[in-house]
Design an enzyme around this catalytic site. Structure first.
Site, mmCIF file in Angstrom:
data_model
loop_
_atom_site.group_PDB
_atom_site.id
_atom_site.type_symbol
_atom_site.label_atom_id
_atom_site.label_comp_id
_atom_site.label_asym_id
_atom_site.label_seq_id
_atom_site.Cartn_x
_atom_site.Cartn_y
_atom_site.Cartn_z
ATOM 1 N N ASP A 133 -2.997 7.131 -27.738
ATOM 2 C CA ASP A 133 -1.727 7.870 -27.720
ATOM 3 C C ASP A 133 -0.585 6.933 -27.336
ATOM 4 O OD1 ASP A 133 0.381 9.660 -27.299
ATOM 5 O OD2 ASP A 133 -0.949 11.227 -26.568
ATOM 6 N N SER A 161 0.311 18.550 -25.655
ATOM 7 C CA SER A 161 1.562 17.865 -25.354
ATOM 8 C C SER A 161 2.291 18.630 -24.242
ATOM 9 C CB SER A 161 2.407 17.712 -26.627
ATOM 10 O OG SER A 161 3.448 16.783 -26.443
ATOM 11 N N HIS A 186 -1.261 10.500 -30.487
ATOM 12 C CA HIS A 186 -0.813 11.743 -29.853
ATOM 13 C C HIS A 186 -1.265 12.967 -30.645
ATOM 14 C CE1 HIS A 186 1.418 14.096 -27.034
ATOM 15 N NE2 HIS A 186 2.222 14.598 -27.956
#
Length: 892
Positions: free
Chosen positions: A827, A749, A859
């Site tokens: 995602d 991330s 994600h």
């Protein structure tokens, strides 16, 4: 750099309560450290080269104990007083946990004895509250709505994720599998001694029901969300009613943009608000013996919000997934408050449901407001309240909204005008508090409203960072002054028209540390003794502790938990017991119960007595070596903290490949005195294979104050790698076994984003970057997050350009085997488009890369096989391109 007394500045932040002083465990400097010019040249250490199958077996061996640790984590505690004066127990405490081989979360309870044998440690037994019932789901069987909510909440377990409880009736309500269930324990029905079989709340709804809540004013009633509308159901009569009609369940999302009672994506992901409706805590009695129940809710219109389409054959029956996703600089959902009044008779039957709207449009009453960050009701139910933010998230308001401000929804213009005219001019919103900052406002959960003792005043405790740069508690009294604005006279109100004067503002806490108010941390207020309990970082930015102080006469802040550990606490409603889940770098988490007492004339100075253990520490993990915490003074003037995992079989005269594990973004702190052997066990695995592993919290991370966190305002990606490189160079000056010619970086991330930034900005330092789910183009990310930190793209073009790696692909190295990208194809947060557009620019620039796609993942990686593959790929890529002898040959 000189090293004082021949010792390194390394600390494990282990402190002893008995000595009353702070004791740091220091690590002796390795032989050859220092700045000697004639020390021998060190030889590189090469990690052993394993096959894929060998690495797979190695990972399986290291995970045996890991799975057991994950299964032992009680949470969501709730205390209920026992009322039997002659019984042996004072309280029953409920909680969610997994037990033994069962990997499913369910409800347990433990009995708290009135007295204990102080010569022995009491271990409370876990007793299942629920009998076994069929509600289990594998990950792939969740509905789309559940999958997305679990992503927003970062839930990785199956079973019961949350529960609601009504103290007066002893009613529990929870969602499990595809159903909503209820039971009774405590209250007038007494306490069970045997597991209870849950009662299914029957329904006519064809799809999944979400976000169930008990009505606090009448626990026979519950509400839930079905297909983006609010429904209610009576647990006794089984009457069910849909009370909002804004969503039409059309197949074409573009034609069905409205929802009621649902928090939209940005509010869930960026503000941690997961619900969009709130029961009033009190019912209004009717002359006929019935009552009026009220629900405040938000209604969203997302017709101007962009729709993102994700297509994948892995979606099985859903060949394409579509989402409303407001990209930075584009339109957010249009939002308003509405209210539903449910009129019921004395027998509990529904007489009428009245849908109400604000007497004037939301954007007129709340000018400049973009986000409803929090909402609820005052204790008496006289006012609803809400915490509101502007789009830049630099201006906050707390407002009171009277139910009288709502009128029945009426299509006829003349009838509607008559309803508007029936609302007195004196009924307006009331702004009881506001604040502004030039950095940003971090939304939290601390807002405690006291029962009103004067009609024209309201008292509350709120936490603010804006005043000092550190989040602290303030007790505020606002005067509920009638507005100057007269609706009947026409014209539009000015924002200042609704502002109430502050009568008194008392600073409860202060200093260069913060009160915690997110991710489960809150405050507990003992109104009888005028005390407030809170979690904070007063003793160390690396440890969370429970504190108490007086809010009536603020002074000494008393710590209630032991230093040398980081704690996550929960207090009983009477503030006579607390539970702490605590750990440190060396010891896995324990859960212990403590009893609080104090002299009547000195209530702040609490005596904490250990009462019982709920979960004992599992003890040291086999083959686990905890990291050492270090700190250094950065050239920016801040002290930065890091963790160092040394190779397990460290050999003198060798220098080792180094992996920098990174997050580096806001609202996260990786370096602290908590046990890392569960969530970050892979870092220990890397160290066991012969890597040095380093973790550093750069400027921008949390729990260090707003100035520290706000250092990258308008310039994400431009300062973080400087801090990380400075930390690496500091460590290399202290330890000669760190090979700065063989440094890899990995994160997910924001950590994936910074891994790309590191390779792009400092390819001279970082040999390999492994970037998971990275943001590559900030204009592709959402409004709430991106504009908070980077501002509007129209007003910060340079910052958006310099912070977007996709726009600078030509700066990546031209050698192969240096860049690996990992991304879940589904995602819904950092869309796969971020990776695909970076790949397009890399191809255009003629730059090499490696790519690993996870077709079933969003994600977060949740499918166990995907998680295993990710860890295998990480180890194998580092081995082949950084740590082994073959990696060195590739460089040549």
């Amino acid at each position: 750099m000189k090293i004082p007394s021949g010792r390194c500045n390394m600390a494990a932040a282990m402190e002893t309560e008995q000595l009353g002083v702070e004791i740091f465990e220091t690590a002796e400097c390795e032989e050859g450290n220092g700045e000697s010019q004639d020390r021998p040249k060190l030889e590189p250490f090469y990690v052993e080269r394993y096959s894929w199958s060998q690495l797979k077996k190695l990972l399986a061996d290291t995970r045996k104990y890991h799975g057991y640790m994950m299964a032992k984590a009680p949470h969501d505690f709730m205390f209920v007083k026992r009322t039997d004066p002659d019984g042996p127990h004072s309280d029953r405490v409920y909680y969610l946990a997994m037990s033994g081989e069962n990997r499913e979360n369910t409800l347990f309870y433990s009995e708290i004895p009135k007295t204990i044998n102080r010569a022995a440690v009491l271990m409370l037994s876990w007793k299942p509250l629920l009998d076994l019932f069929q509600a289990t789901l594998d990950y792939g069987m969740y509905s789309r709505e559940e999958e997305l909510l679990r992503e927003r909440k970062r839930i990785g377990t199956v079973g019961i994720a949350a529960y609601d409880y009504h103290p007066g009736s002893g009613t529990f309500l929870f969602q499990a599998g595809s159903g909503i269930y209820h039971i009774k324990d405590g209250g007038p029905h007494g306490f069970t001694q045997q597991p209870l079989r849950p009662n299914l709340v029957e329904t006519s709804c064809p799809n999944i029901r979400m976000d169930p809540k008990l009505c606090p004013a009448d626990p026979d009633w519950i509400a839930f969300i079905h297909s983006n509308d609010i429904w209610i159901s009576n647990l006794v009569t089984r009457e069910e009613r849909r009370i909002t009609y804004v969503h039409n369940e059309l197949a074409n999302m573009e034609e069905d943009p409205r929802s009621a009672g649902v928090a939209t994506f940005v509010l869930q992901e960026e503000f941690d608000r997961y619900s969009g409706y709130w029961w009033c805590p009190q019912a209004e009695r009717t002359p006929s013996g019935g009552k009026i129940l009220r629900i405040l809710y938000e209604e969203n219109d997302e017709s101007e919000v962009e729709i993102i389409h994700v297509t994948s054959p892995m979606l099985e029956t859903r060949r394409a997934d579509s989402f409303r996703y407001p990209k930075t600089g584009t339109a957010n959902p249009k939002v308003t408050f509405k209210m539903s009044e449910i009129v019921v008779d004395a027998a509990g039957g529904i007489i009428d449901v009245i849908d109400k709207e604000l007497v004037q449009p939301f954007e007129i009453l709340f000018e400049g407001v973009e986000y409803i960050a929090r909402a609820g009701w005052t204790p008496e139910g006289k006012h609803a309240w809400s915490i509101l933010l502007d789009r830049s998230q630099t201006h906050l308001q707390i407002v009171l909204i009277s139910p009288e401000l709502f009128i029945p929804v009426e299509d006829d213009a003349m009838d509607r005008q008559r309803l508007i005219e029936s609302v007195p001019d004196s009924v307006t919103p009331l702004i009881i508090y506001e604040e502004t900052t030039d950095i940003w406002i971090n939304i939290h959960d601390i807002f405690h409203v006291f029962p009103q003792t004067h009609e024209d005043e309201i008292e509350f405790i709120f936490a603010s960072e804006c005043k000092t740069g550190f989040r602290h508690l303030y007790k505020i009294t606002s005067i509920l002054k009638e507005s100057k604005y007269k609706r009947s006279s026409g014209g539009l109100p000015a924002p200042s028209d609704f502002k109430c004067p502050i009568k008194e503002e008392i600073t409860i806490t202060s200093g260069e540390w913060e009160v915690l108010g997110r991710h489960g941390s809150n405050i507990w207020v003992d109104e009888a003794r005028k005390l407030v309990y809170f979690e904070g970082t007063k003793d160390s930015p690396l440890e969370h502790h429970l504190y108490v102080t007086s809010y009536a006469n603020p002074g000494e802040v008393v710590r209630l938990t032991d230093r040398g550990y980081s704690h996550s606490c929960c207090l009983s409603r009477h503030c006579d017991f607390f539970i702490s889940k605590y750990s440190n770098q060396k010891n896995p988490h324990c859960v212990s119960l403590y009893k609080l007492s104090s002299p009547e004339d000195d209530p702040v100075h609490k005596t904490k007595e250990f009462w019982a253990t709920i979960l004992d520490s599992a003890g040291p993990l086999p083959d686990y070596t905890p990291p050492e915490i270090f700190s250094f003074e950065s050239t920016t003037g801040f002290t930065l903290y890091g963790m160092l995992y040394k190779p397990h079989d460290l050999q003198p005269g060798k220098k080792y490949p180094t992996v920098l594990f990174i997050y580096g973004g806001p609202q996260v702190q990786l370096v602290n005195n908590r046990f890392k052997g569960v969530k970050y066990f892979r870092l220990n695995t890397l160290a066991s294979l012969g890597y040095v592993v380093v973790v550093i919290d750069n400027r921008g991370s949390c729990h260090r104050g707003l100035k520290f966190e706000g250092a990258f305002k308008y310039k994400m990606g431009q300062i973080e790698i400087d801090d990380q490189v400075e930390g690496l160079q500091y460590l290399a000056s202290q330890y000669d076994f760190i090979d700065l010619d063989r440094v890899g970086i990995h994160g997910w991330s924001y950590g994936g984003y910074l891994s790309l930034m590191a390779l792009m900005q400092r390819s001279d330092i970082f040999r390999v970057a492994i970037a998971g789910a990275p943001v590559t183009l900030w204009i592709f990310y959402d409004t709430g997050y991106t504009e908070r930190y980077m501002g509007h793209p129209d007003q910060n073009e340079q910052g958006y350009y310099l912070g977007s790696v996709a726009m600078q692909a030509e700066k990546f190295p031209s050698e192969p085997n240096r860049l690996l990208l990992l991304h879940g194809f589904l995602d819904e947060n950092v869309h796969f488009a971020h990776t695909s557009i970076l790949l397009s620019f890399l191809v255009r620039a003629g730059k090499p890369y490696d790519l690993q796609i996870y077709p079933q993942e969003r994600h977060s990686i949740r499918v166990p096989e995907s998680g295993e593959h990710y860890e295998l790929h990480l180890l194998h890529y580092l081995q082949e391109n950084l740590g082994s002898r073959i990696a060195a040959l590739k460089v040549i």
